[in-house]
Design a protein around this motif. Structure first.
Motif, PDB file in Angstrom:
ATOM      1  N   GLU A 294     -17.221   3.679 -12.957  1.00 22.24           N
ATOM      2  CA  GLU A 294     -18.182   2.347 -12.523  1.00 22.24           C
ATOM      3  C   GLU A 294     -18.550   2.746 -11.024  1.00 22.24           C
ATOM      4  N   ASN A 295     -17.668   3.112 -10.446  1.00 24.19           N
ATOM      5  CA  ASN A 295     -17.669   2.981  -8.735  1.00 24.19           C
ATOM      6  C   ASN A 295     -18.159   4.557  -7.964  1.00 24.19           C
ATOM      7  N   LEU A 296     -18.386   5.327  -9.001  1.00 20.81           N
ATOM      8  CA  LEU A 296     -18.811   6.593  -8.556  1.00 20.81           C
ATOM      9  C   LEU A 296     -19.905   6.563  -7.596  1.00 20.81           C
ATOM     10  N   PRO A 297     -20.760   5.906  -8.076  1.00 19.42           N
ATOM     11  CA  PRO A 297     -21.977   5.853  -6.953  1.00 19.42           C
ATOM     12  C   PRO A 297     -21.617   5.215  -5.610  1.00 19.42           C
ATOM     13  N   TYR A 298     -20.894   4.216  -5.786  1.00 18.64           N
ATOM     14  CA  TYR A 298     -20.374   3.579  -4.521  1.00 18.64           C
ATOM     15  C   TYR A 298     -19.406   4.768  -3.702  1.00 18.64           C
ATOM     16  N   ALA A 299     -18.597   5.422  -4.504  1.00 24.21           N
ATOM     17  CA  ALA A 299     -17.981   6.719  -3.591  1.00 24.21           C
ATOM     18  C   ALA A 299     -18.991   7.708  -3.045  1.00 24.21           C
ATOM     19  N   ALA A 300     -20.059   7.950  -3.581  1.00 20.40           N
ATOM     20  CA  ALA A 300     -21.047   8.854  -3.004  1.00 20.40           C
ATOM     21  C   ALA A 300     -21.760   8.453  -1.679  1.00 20.40           C
ATOM     22  N   ALA A 301     -21.676   7.018  -1.642  1.00 23.49           N
ATOM     23  CA  ALA A 301     -22.108   6.329  -0.306  1.00 23.49           C
ATOM     24  C   ALA A 301     -21.186   6.252   0.644  1.00 23.49           C
ATOM     25  N   LEU A 302     -19.773   5.916   0.014  1.00 22.15           N
ATOM     26  CA  LEU A 302     -18.722   5.457   0.972  1.00 22.15           C
ATOM     27  C   LEU A 302     -18.287   6.815   1.862  1.00 22.15           C
ATOM     28  N   PHE A 303     -18.449   7.912   1.292  1.00 23.50           N
ATOM     29  CA  PHE A 303     -18.174   9.048   2.347  1.00 23.50           C
ATOM     30  C   PHE A 303     -19.001   9.432   3.479  1.00 23.50           C
ATOM     31  N   PRO A 304     -20.401   9.447   3.153  1.00 25.33           N
ATOM     32  CA  PRO A 304     -21.271   9.643   4.321  1.00 25.33           C
ATOM     33  C   PRO A 304     -21.161   8.468   5.192  1.00 25.33           C
ATOM     34  N   TYR A 305     -20.815   7.200   4.658  1.00 25.35           N
ATOM     35  CA  TYR A 305     -20.407   6.127   5.648  1.00 25.35           C
ATOM     36  C   TYR A 305     -19.391   6.180   6.377  1.00 25.35           C
ATOM     37  N   MET A 306     -18.089   6.607   5.912  1.00 23.82           N
ATOM     38  CA  MET A 306     -16.997   6.458   6.636  1.00 23.82           C
ATOM     39  C   MET A 306     -17.131   7.818   7.623  1.00 23.82           C
ATOM     40  N   GLN A 307     -17.681   8.713   7.182  1.00 24.76           N
ATOM     41  CA  GLN A 307     -17.701   9.878   8.202  1.00 24.76           C
ATOM     42  C   GLN A 307     -18.778   9.491   9.392  1.00 24.76           C
ATOM     43  N   CYS A 308     -19.949   8.660   9.140  1.00 23.25           N
ATOM     44  CA  CYS A 308     -20.552   8.285   9.952  1.00 23.25           C
ATOM     45  C   CYS A 308     -19.648   7.297  11.091  1.00 23.25           C
ATOM     46  N   VAL A 309     -18.970   6.386  10.666  1.00 30.63           N
ATOM     47  CA  VAL A 309     -17.880   5.759  11.311  1.00 30.63           C
ATOM     48  C   VAL A 309     -16.989   6.384  12.126  1.00 30.63           C
ATOM     49  N   ARG A 310     -16.423   7.476  11.540  1.00 24.74           N
ATOM     50  CA  ARG A 310     -15.601   8.095  12.123  1.00 24.74           C
ATOM     51  C   ARG A 310     -15.911   9.088  13.323  1.00 24.74           C
ATOM     52  N   PHE A 311     -17.237   9.577  12.984  1.00 23.87           N
ATOM     53  CA  PHE A 311     -17.984  10.346  14.168  1.00 23.87           C
ATOM     54  C   PHE A 311     -18.248   9.595  15.312  1.00 23.87           C
ATOM     55  N   LEU A 312     -18.920   8.431  15.056  1.00 27.92           N
ATOM     56  CA  LEU A 312     -19.339   7.553  15.980  1.00 27.92           C
ATOM     57  C   LEU A 312     -18.031   6.988  16.835  1.00 27.92           C
TER      58      LEU A 312
END
Ligand code: GN1
Ligand code: MG
Length: 360
Positions: A294-312
């Motif tokens: 169920e949460n695979l679409p969430y996972a697809a969003a989570l990683f660009p988000y997490m990477q955005c947070v980490r790079f920032l």
């Protein structure tokens, strides 16, 4: 080269060295190809970034467990060409699979011949990659050893947000004033993005052994396009399956570069998504729980988000974690990851429909 040669001399290579040249495009470790006289085999030499991987012994033990286990599975299945399907590390003269030269930690593995890595892949290859990561998780499901967390809280979104918030409050490089827009956008999504940690605490979502760095360039393809093996095993550890599913899409389904300066290039490619998802579910649906699917679409969003947070966070901290090529590189990366996130968000309903169809 002379220094590298003397490092290599502490490992039991089967042949004399002809040349050592830089290899790959990782952002953390330094990697070289060790070309031998006969080329049979060549080797890969790596300097382990031990500021980031602080427990090198644990790191190498994890990798030894993982490669041993996969090798055993491949042997049981009667596979051929096993040395091209799982990494093999050489012992150093101290009997360990790494060498400490007083300053740096080094390791050597056998180079896999006639294999290719890619920075981008077409849908067909994405399908193979989906299967390969699904199989990788399946093979590791019954690993007998307990793996350590080589980087504690590596994909823990609450922890990554805390790091960003700490960076903001210290503002050591005086950069916060330039990035308020991104900070606001991140905070607006923070609660939703920490969903996995909450589900885990509630006992609804399991951790499994995952690769945790499934960038497309961490996979080796054979000449015919089939997947040989998964490389860069430093971060193999217990995590949510979202890690592997999401991070592959973050890299492979981006129509632009991870650090694209032209944000118009950056979009989420649904054809790559579909092929990868189909391949992954084909290999993994037998063990995945409904809540994971169920949460695979969430996972697809989570990683660009997490990477955005980490790079920032790294940008705000004055660029101390990731290798950068120019001033402001981490900010460019942040913007590109944020654009990707927005595109993923637009495609969420379509993703959901596709996943439902795959599960019928
Ligand atoms: C790093 O080493 P490399 O380039 O495969 C990072 C990943 C990031 C990635 C971003 C240990 O991976 O988590 O997703 O850069 N690895 C570590 O490109 O932090
Ligand atoms: Mg890598």
């Amino acid at each position: 080269m002379k220094d590298l040669l003397s490092i290599v001399s502490h490992f039991h290579l089967s042949d004399a060295v002809r040349e050592i040249t830089p290899l790959g495009s990782g952002l953390i470790n330094d990697t070289y190809k060790v070309i031998t006289q006969t080329g049979n085999p060549d080797y890969v030499l790596q300097r382990i970034n031990h500021t980031i991987f602080q427990d090198v012994d644990m790191l190498q033990n994890n990798i030894a467990s993982v490669t041993r286990h996969i090798r055993k599975k491949l042997e049981e299945r009667g596979e051929s060409d096993i040395d091209r399907k799982v990494l093999r590390f050489l012992p150093a003269e101290n009997g360990k699979t790494y060498w400490f030269d007083g300053e740096n930690y080094w390791r050597v593995m056998v180079f896999i011949p006639r294999a290719k890595t890619y920075e981008t892949v077409n849908p067909e290859y994405s399908g193979y990659a989906g299967q390969a990561f699904g199989n990788f998780q399946a093979m590791l499901a019954d690993i007998p050893d307990r793996l350590g967390e080589t980087i504690p809280d590596f994909h823990n979104m609450e922890f990554r947000l805390k790091q960003l918030r700490d960076a903001v409050s210290t503002d050591i490089a005086g950069r916060v004033k330039d990035v308020q827009y991104y900070l606001d956008e991140i905070e607006r999504r923070a609660e939703e993005m920490c969903k996995a940690e909450r589900l885990y605490r509630e006992g609804k979502l399991p951790k499994r052994v995952c690769h945790c760095d499934t960038k497309v360039n961490n996979m080796m393809f054979d000449e015919d396009g089939s997947v040989l093996c998964v490389i860069d095993l430093d971060t193999v550890m217990p995590s949510f399956i979202f890690s592997d599913y999401g991070d592959f899409l973050r890299s492979a389904a981006n129509t632009g570069l991870e650090d694209d300066k032209n944000l118009d290039n950056v979009n989420f490619d649904m054809e790559i998504f579909k092929a990868f998802t189909k391949g992954y579910l084909g290999a993994a649906k037998s063990f995945l729980l409904p809540i994971e699917i169920e949460n695979l679409p969430y996972a697809a969003a989570l990683f660009p988000y997490m990477q955005c947070v980490r790079f920032l966070a790294d940008y705000i901290n004055g660029d101390t974690y990731y290798k950068t090529q120019y001033p402001g590189h981490n900010l460019i990366r942040t913007k590109a990851q944020f654009k990707l996130l927005q595109s993923v968000e637009e495609h969420t309903p379509q993703m959901q429909t596709f996943i439902d169809e795959c599960m019928k």
